[in-house]
Design a protein around this motif. Structure first.
Motif, PDB file in Angstrom:
ATOM      1  N   HIS B  79     -80.282 -25.304 -21.788  1.00  0.00           N
ATOM      2  CA  HIS B  79     -80.666 -26.726 -22.220  1.00  0.00           C
ATOM      3  C   HIS B  79     -80.167 -27.669 -21.464  1.00  0.00           C
ATOM      4  O   HIS B  79     -78.851 -27.448 -21.151  1.00  0.00           O
ATOM      5  CB  HIS B  79     -80.947 -26.778 -23.635  1.00  0.00           C
ATOM      6  CG  HIS B  79     -81.770 -26.287 -24.310  1.00  0.00           C
ATOM      7  ND1 HIS B  79     -82.998 -26.733 -24.974  1.00  0.00           N
ATOM      8  CD2 HIS B  79     -81.887 -24.843 -24.755  1.00  0.00           C
ATOM      9  CE1 HIS B  79     -83.502 -25.795 -25.463  1.00  0.00           C
ATOM     10  NE2 HIS B  79     -82.969 -24.695 -25.535  1.00  0.00           N
ATOM     11  N   LEU B  80     -80.823 -28.535 -20.667  1.00  0.00           N
ATOM     12  CA  LEU B  80     -80.474 -29.660 -19.821  1.00  0.00           C
ATOM     13  C   LEU B  80     -80.706 -30.894 -20.615  1.00  0.00           C
ATOM     14  O   LEU B  80     -81.894 -31.064 -20.832  1.00  0.00           O
ATOM     15  CB  LEU B  80     -81.100 -29.616 -18.463  1.00  0.00           C
ATOM     16  CG  LEU B  80     -80.351 -30.823 -17.485  1.00  0.00           C
ATOM     17  CD1 LEU B  80     -79.005 -30.386 -17.111  1.00  0.00           C
ATOM     18  CD2 LEU B  80     -81.282 -30.981 -16.439  1.00  0.00           C
ATOM     19  N   PHE B  81     -79.668 -31.563 -20.968  1.00  0.00           N
ATOM     20  CA  PHE B  81     -79.794 -33.064 -21.452  1.00  0.00           C
ATOM     21  C   PHE B  81     -79.811 -34.090 -20.753  1.00  0.00           C
ATOM     22  O   PHE B  81     -78.631 -34.296 -20.088  1.00  0.00           O
ATOM     23  CB  PHE B  81     -78.855 -33.196 -22.745  1.00  0.00           C
ATOM     24  CG  PHE B  81     -79.122 -32.620 -24.166  1.00  0.00           C
ATOM     25  CD1 PHE B  81     -79.985 -31.343 -23.978  1.00  0.00           C
ATOM     26  CD2 PHE B  81     -78.424 -32.837 -25.044  1.00  0.00           C
ATOM     27  CE1 PHE B  81     -80.214 -30.555 -25.064  1.00  0.00           C
ATOM     28  CE2 PHE B  81     -78.771 -32.324 -26.146  1.00  0.00           C
ATOM     29  CZ  PHE B  81     -79.687 -31.090 -26.219  1.00  0.00           C
ATOM     30  N   VAL B  82     -80.896 -34.790 -20.266  1.00  0.00           N
ATOM     31  CA  VAL B  82     -80.810 -35.885 -19.489  1.00  0.00           C
ATOM     32  C   VAL B  82     -80.462 -37.303 -20.360  1.00  0.00           C
ATOM     33  O   VAL B  82     -81.296 -37.549 -21.105  1.00  0.00           O
ATOM     34  CB  VAL B  82     -82.187 -36.058 -18.577  1.00  0.00           C
ATOM     35  CG1 VAL B  82     -81.782 -37.233 -17.690  1.00  0.00           C
ATOM     36  CG2 VAL B  82     -82.349 -34.730 -17.744  1.00  0.00           C
ATOM     37  N   VAL B  83     -79.404 -37.739 -20.408  1.00  0.00           N
ATOM     38  CA  VAL B  83     -78.870 -38.966 -21.160  1.00  0.00           C
ATOM     39  C   VAL B  83     -79.013 -40.046 -20.448  1.00  0.00           C
ATOM     40  O   VAL B  83     -78.106 -40.297 -19.181  1.00  0.00           O
ATOM     41  CB  VAL B  83     -77.510 -38.440 -21.682  1.00  0.00           C
ATOM     42  CG1 VAL B  83     -77.305 -39.487 -22.792  1.00  0.00           C
ATOM     43  CG2 VAL B  83     -77.479 -37.190 -22.422  1.00  0.00           C
ATOM     44  N   PHE B 170     -81.788 -24.456 -15.397  1.00  0.00           N
ATOM     45  CA  PHE B 170     -82.014 -24.625 -16.802  1.00  0.00           C
ATOM     46  C   PHE B 170     -83.349 -23.973 -17.172  1.00  0.00           C
ATOM     47  O   PHE B 170     -84.105 -23.987 -16.116  1.00  0.00           O
ATOM     48  CB  PHE B 170     -81.826 -25.950 -17.309  1.00  0.00           C
ATOM     49  CG  PHE B 170     -82.470 -26.954 -16.450  1.00  0.00           C
ATOM     50  CD1 PHE B 170     -83.834 -27.543 -17.128  1.00  0.00           C
ATOM     51  CD2 PHE B 170     -82.180 -27.754 -15.361  1.00  0.00           C
ATOM     52  CE1 PHE B 170     -84.517 -28.302 -16.371  1.00  0.00           C
ATOM     53  CE2 PHE B 170     -83.115 -28.604 -14.789  1.00  0.00           C
ATOM     54  CZ  PHE B 170     -84.326 -29.060 -15.051  1.00  0.00           C
ATOM     55  N   ASP B 171     -83.689 -24.131 -18.428  1.00  0.00           N
ATOM     56  CA  ASP B 171     -85.054 -23.469 -18.772  1.00  0.00           C
ATOM     57  C   ASP B 171     -85.858 -24.708 -19.512  1.00  0.00           C
ATOM     58  O   ASP B 171     -86.928 -24.744 -19.421  1.00  0.00           O
ATOM     59  CB  ASP B 171     -84.943 -22.394 -19.763  1.00  0.00           C
ATOM     60  CG  ASP B 171     -84.099 -21.450 -19.215  1.00  0.00           C
ATOM     61  OD1 ASP B 171     -84.300 -20.950 -17.915  1.00  0.00           O
ATOM     62  OD2 ASP B 171     -83.614 -20.681 -19.874  1.00  0.00           O
ATOM     63  N   VAL B 172     -85.190 -25.601 -20.164  1.00  0.00           N
ATOM     64  CA  VAL B 172     -85.791 -26.469 -21.079  1.00  0.00           C
ATOM     65  C   VAL B 172     -84.983 -28.127 -20.764  1.00  0.00           C
ATOM     66  O   VAL B 172     -83.793 -28.058 -20.690  1.00  0.00           O
ATOM     67  CB  VAL B 172     -85.711 -26.460 -22.386  1.00  0.00           C
ATOM     68  CG1 VAL B 172     -86.567 -27.576 -23.052  1.00  0.00           C
ATOM     69  CG2 VAL B 172     -86.182 -25.169 -22.896  1.00  0.00           C
ATOM     70  N   ALA B 173     -85.782 -28.996 -20.421  1.00  0.00           N
ATOM     71  CA  ALA B 173     -84.872 -30.400 -20.205  1.00  0.00           C
ATOM     72  C   ALA B 173     -85.189 -31.332 -21.081  1.00  0.00           C
ATOM     73  O   ALA B 173     -86.500 -31.490 -21.578  1.00  0.00           O
ATOM     74  CB  ALA B 173     -85.303 -30.833 -18.690  1.00  0.00           C
ATOM     75  N   HIS B 174     -84.399 -31.931 -21.731  1.00  0.00           N
ATOM     76  CA  HIS B 174     -84.634 -33.111 -22.637  1.00  0.00           C
ATOM     77  C   HIS B 174     -84.058 -34.394 -22.147  1.00  0.00           C
ATOM     78  O   HIS B 174     -83.172 -34.404 -21.718  1.00  0.00           O
ATOM     79  CB  HIS B 174     -83.943 -32.898 -24.065  1.00  0.00           C
ATOM     80  CG  HIS B 174     -83.910 -31.498 -24.715  1.00  0.00           C
ATOM     81  ND1 HIS B 174     -85.255 -31.230 -25.589  1.00  0.00           N
ATOM     82  CD2 HIS B 174     -83.631 -30.355 -24.302  1.00  0.00           C
ATOM     83  CE1 HIS B 174     -84.989 -29.706 -26.201  1.00  0.00           C
ATOM     84  NE2 HIS B 174     -84.135 -29.328 -25.261  1.00  0.00           N
ATOM     85  N   LEU B 175     -84.947 -35.364 -22.327  1.00  0.00           N
ATOM     86  CA  LEU B 175     -84.604 -36.804 -21.964  1.00  0.00           C
ATOM     87  C   LEU B 175     -84.275 -37.662 -23.438  1.00  0.00           C
ATOM     88  O   LEU B 175     -84.722 -37.644 -24.553  1.00  0.00           O
ATOM     89  CB  LEU B 175     -85.635 -37.448 -21.308  1.00  0.00           C
ATOM     90  CG  LEU B 175     -85.501 -38.828 -20.834  1.00  0.00           C
ATOM     91  CD1 LEU B 175     -84.344 -38.786 -19.712  1.00  0.00           C
ATOM     92  CD2 LEU B 175     -86.983 -39.560 -20.395  1.00  0.00           C
TER      93      LEU B 175
END
Lengths: 83, 292
Positions: B79-83, B170-175
């Motif tokens: 998972h990639l967290f875009v903060v 990554f497989d999933v990105a969250h913002l």
């Protein structure tokens, strides 16, 4: 009259009633008059020609990237950049 | 008890601090109005793109050949967290609220055995998260003034994300960002960016008319998906800009009020001390006169 909207991510550039709009589609320019069939096309970089009246001069608005959508309500151009 | 002079200096310094916080509050109020206008101006575009993507994605079948941005890689291990935070502090709990939400979600995912990576937009979020998740950082950008951020910037971030996604980083990105509710409340929000989540619409598209597509439905969808991600990021940045200013305004309003209270207390202390000095002098004079 055709209801014409030009929208960019930053703002609503145009929302007005016009006679005809010519849009630079990816596969060729197309003109939209009132009562056009539902249609959706991506656009290439170029100028939109907006004709307010049948005889009037066309106004040019440069646009970049995006797509155009014709529905029963009118024509909406979603461009990444305009003007 | 502090001397009169020390108290006077202290009052002076608190007063000048109050002037600064008051000015900052007014600047934030002015910037807030502009940020809110910008956020509102961007709404028609975002809504349209979302509608079109949703209606196209529903009709187009998700198959092997469809864009991975829509279908995903078929796994959800990394998972990639875009903060998204701001570069500047002095905005109350704005930055730490976003970072806290991201940290909580990261720990949840780590417990499930997933890998969490971070990409921060904004210096403040990075500072908080780097302490705990040093290894997971892939990239950090500093956008500067959030209010001046353009769509081209957002598109740059989106392109970078898509490149990393295509490369299999990554497989999933969250913002993560803060949604602007009111001046007093800004809600930290998490949103899934990649794969694109199709909003479940209860209302069926009203027009059943056959729409012509040029080129094909799939081609339009493919070109729209990256735009959609850029639009989501742009919207989050605009929300963040408004939230930051709102939060800053509230924080500075509180600071101004606190400074006012402090000045009142110090003034009372100053007056008491002065009165005590006068009384002492009087007592000295009177007792001197009595002695004669």
């Amino acid at each position: 009259m055709l209801h014409f909207e030009l929208v960019t991510p930053e703002k609503l550039v145009r929302s007005e009633s016009v006679y005809m709009v010519t849009v630079p589609g990816t596969e060729g320019d197309f003109g939209v008059l009132e009562g056009h069939a539902p249609f959706m096309s991506t656009i290439r970089d170029g100028d939109v020609l907006v004709q307010r009246t049948e005889k009037g001069e066309a106004e040019r608005i440069a646009i970049r990237g995006g797509f155009a959508e014709v529905t029963a309500k009118g024509l909406t151009i979603l461009a990444e950049q305009a003007g | 008890m502090a001397s009169l002079k020390a108290l006077k200096l202290r009052i002076g310094s608190v007063k000048s601090t109050q002037k600064i916080t008051k000015a900052m509050k007014m600047v934030a109020a002015a910037k807030l109005r502009r940020a809110q206008e910008a956020a509102e101006a961007g709404r028609p575009y975002a809504q349209r793109v979302e509608q079109v993507v949703a209606s196209l994605a529903r009709t187009a079948q998700i198959t092997e050949g469809s864009s991975p941005l829509l279908a995903g890689h078929g796994r959800d291990q990394v998972h990639l967290f875009v903060v998204a935070t701001s570069d500047k502090g002095l905005a109350g709990a704005f930055n730490s609220n976003i970072a806290r939400l991201a940290r909580r979600r990261a720990l949840e995912l780590q417990e499930q055995g997933k890998t969490v990576k971070f990409l921060t937009i904004g210096r403040k979020g990075r500072a908080v998260l780097a302490r705990q998740f040093r290894d997971g950082f892939v990239h950090a950008v500093e956008p500067g003034d959030l209010g001046k951020l353009t769509f081209a910037d957002a598109k740059g971030y989106a392109d970078d994300l898509i490149r990393r996604f295509t490369a299999g980083e990554f497989d999933v990105a969250h913002l993560f960002y803060a949604t602007f509710k009111t001046v007093l409340t800004q809600e930290p929000t998490e949103q899934q960016l990649i794969p694109v989540k199709i909003p479940a619409q209860s209302a069926q598209p009203a027009a059943d008319a056959v729409v012509e597509y040029e080129p094909s439905e799939e081609a339009i969808l493919d070109s729209l998906l990256p735009t959609n991600i850029a639009v989501q990021i742009y919207r989050a940045m605009k929300e963040n800009a408004a939230s930051e200013q709102g939060s800053k305004m509230t924080a500075m309003d509180n600071a101004t009020r606190n400074a006012g209270d402090l000045i009142n207390r110090l003034t009372i202390e100053y007056n008491r001390t002065r009165q005590a000095a006068i009384t002492t002098e009087l007592v000295e004079i009177i007792s001197g006169a009595e002695a004669l």
